[in-house]
Design an enzyme around this catalytic site. Structure first.
Site, PDB file in Angstrom:
ATOM      1  N   LYS A  42     -13.407  -0.208   5.576  1.00  0.00           N
ATOM      2  CA  LYS A  42     -14.133  -1.131   4.496  1.00  0.00           C
ATOM      3  C   LYS A  42     -15.178  -1.827   4.860  1.00  0.00           C
ATOM      4  CE  LYS A  42     -10.448   0.469   1.576  1.00  0.00           C
ATOM      5  NZ  LYS A  42      -9.617   1.189   2.595  1.00  0.00           N
ATOM      6  N   ASP A  74      -1.153  -5.834   9.343  1.00  0.00           N
ATOM      7  CA  ASP A  74      -2.001  -4.593   8.981  1.00  0.00           C
ATOM      8  C   ASP A  74      -3.548  -5.447   8.374  1.00  0.00           C
ATOM      9  OD1 ASP A  74      -3.603  -2.181   7.750  1.00  0.00           O
ATOM     10  OD2 ASP A  74      -1.917  -1.849   6.560  1.00  0.00           O
ATOM     11  N   TRP A 117       0.802  -1.291   0.113  1.00  0.00           N
ATOM     12  CA  TRP A 117      -0.050  -0.075   0.063  1.00  0.00           C
ATOM     13  C   TRP A 117       0.959   1.137  -0.086  1.00  0.00           C
ATOM     14  CZ3 TRP A 117      -1.786   2.793   4.993  1.00  0.00           C
ATOM     15  CH2 TRP A 117      -2.533   3.827   4.535  1.00  0.00           C
TER      16      TRP A 117
END
Length: 410
Positions: A255, A219, A138
């Protein structure tokens, strides 16, 4: 008497480059073509490509209004009900680490803020220790550790030849890491590739991290959103914790609950003893105080209300399955269109093997530029597309754009 001048004190401040992800949305908004597609930002959209507020979130907010909740400051560590809910979602309500008080949990500013707080902790208490980051990863991971003053290096992850996982390279690079290093792992739905290790590969990764005296740093941005199952998407973290390993885990609810703007997440540190967890939590709070003082309450109450009410919790799981299912359907349709249109017999099945909201197309920068300049498909320059921003009706158009870019641009 002071004489004004036209010379600003900020003359030496240069213009920052646009954010590689958020800048995509800005360019998309400026495009007036009706065919344009925004596949850059990882935010869920309906089949009509509209933002989606979960029904269960609306119900949780109504509960807050009915209770007459106030807007007083939270403690530095955040809302107690949220912290209890988030660690139980991550590890399971009956997990020994939770029962024994071995988890230090502090509410953070979504995934980014939680990662940043942990990075500050690493810099202060493990100075000089490096963090290993997957190649690619990311886009914000490197920024976070750079700004925290934490050195990082990369381990191999993506294999462009197979558009899959370079597992042997990954293991070799982790084995070569200095003792005491931290290994940043994506708990599920790797961003940007969508390529996850198999359960057997996760076991091997845990073996090597244990043998080399390293610390795993997960993560977890997509729990429940990747597969549709909260438990399945947390299985990698739970594997490490079940082995008695000390781990860092950053969580985000952007999300899976669609709480993008609420900035709600947590940093969890699983320790070997309750005493260690108490000390770690105290120092995380000490770092948070001058950084942002204390976290916001609105998103924390939404999560606590949803997880704490059995009816709302089951409704949430159903909505996650709906969102996950829509993305799986889009992924299948895109694969079908690519396979039907490509006459060269190229194997596009990697699209189906990837998981989560992203697909790593294998397109290079020049090909990605062609996607935008010719086809008005906005995406990051590493070839990542967000399937969450794609509808079934647009899959054929996207397949045409990918095939043209792949074969006609070097």
């Amino acid at each position: 008497m002071t004489i004004a001048t036209d010379v600003s004190r900020f003359e030496g401040v240069t213009m920052a480059p646009p954010d590689p992800i958020l800048g995509v949305s800005e360019a998309f908004k400026a495009d007036t073509n009706d065919l344009k597609l925004n596949l850059g930002v990882g935010a869920y959209r309906t089949e009509e490509l509209q933002p989606y507020v979960l029904n269960v979130v609306k119900k949780a907010e109504n509960l807050m209004l009915e209770k007459g909740d106030n807007k007083e400051y939270l403690p530095i560590e955040g809302l107690a009900a949220f912290n209890k809910a988030t660690v139980e979602l991550l590890l399971g309500a009956d997990n020994n680490a939770t029962k024994q008080g071995r988890v230090a949990t502090v509410q953070g500013l979504s995934g980014t803020g939680s990662l940043r707080l942990a990075a500050a902790f690493i810099q202060r208490y493990f100075p000089g220790a490096q963090v290993l980051i997957s190649s690619p990863t990311w886009g914000n991971h490197k920024n976070i550790f750079n700004d925290a003053g934490v050195p990082w290096s990369e381990y191999r992850y993506y294999d462009p030849k197979t558009v899959g996982l370079d597992f042997e390279g990954m293991i070799a690079d982790i084995k070569a890491a200095p003792s005491g290093s931290f290994v940043l792992l994506h708990g599920c739905a790797h961003n940007p590739t969508g390529i996850d290790p198999t359960p057997e590969q996760w076991e091997k990764i845990a073996d090597v991290i244990q043998e080399k005296n390293l610390t795993a740093f997960f993560d977890v941005a997509y729990q429940g959103f990747a597969s549709g199952s909260l438990d399945q998407d947390a299985s990698s973290v739970r594997l490490f914790v079940a082995r008695g390993m000390e781990v860092f885990v950053a969580q985000s609810y952007s999300k899976n609950l669609g709480l993008y703007a609420e900035r709600i997440g947590a940093i969890n540190v699983v320790c070997s003893s309750s005493d260690a967890a108490t000390r770690v939590k105290s120092q995380l709070k000490r770092l948070a105080r001058p950084m942002y003082s204390n976290p916001p309450v609105h998103g924390a109450r939404i999560v606590a209300n949803v997880v704490g009410d059995p009816t709302l919790f089951n409704e949430w799981k159903s909505e996650m399955e709906l969102m996950s299912g829509r993305i799986k359907g889009v992924r299948q349709r895109l694969y079908d269109n690519l396979s039907a249109k490509d006459k060269s017999a190229k194997d596009w099945s990697f699209v189906l093997r990837q998981i989560g909201m992203f697909s790593f197309t294998g397109l290079n920068k020049a090909q990605s530029d062609n996607m935008t300049n010719k086809w008005h498909v906005y995406m990051t320059k590493d070839g990542r597309i967000s399937l969450a921003g794609l509808s079934l009706s647009k899959c054929e158009y996207l397949a045409d754009a990918i095939i043209d870019s792949y074969y006609n641009v070097s």
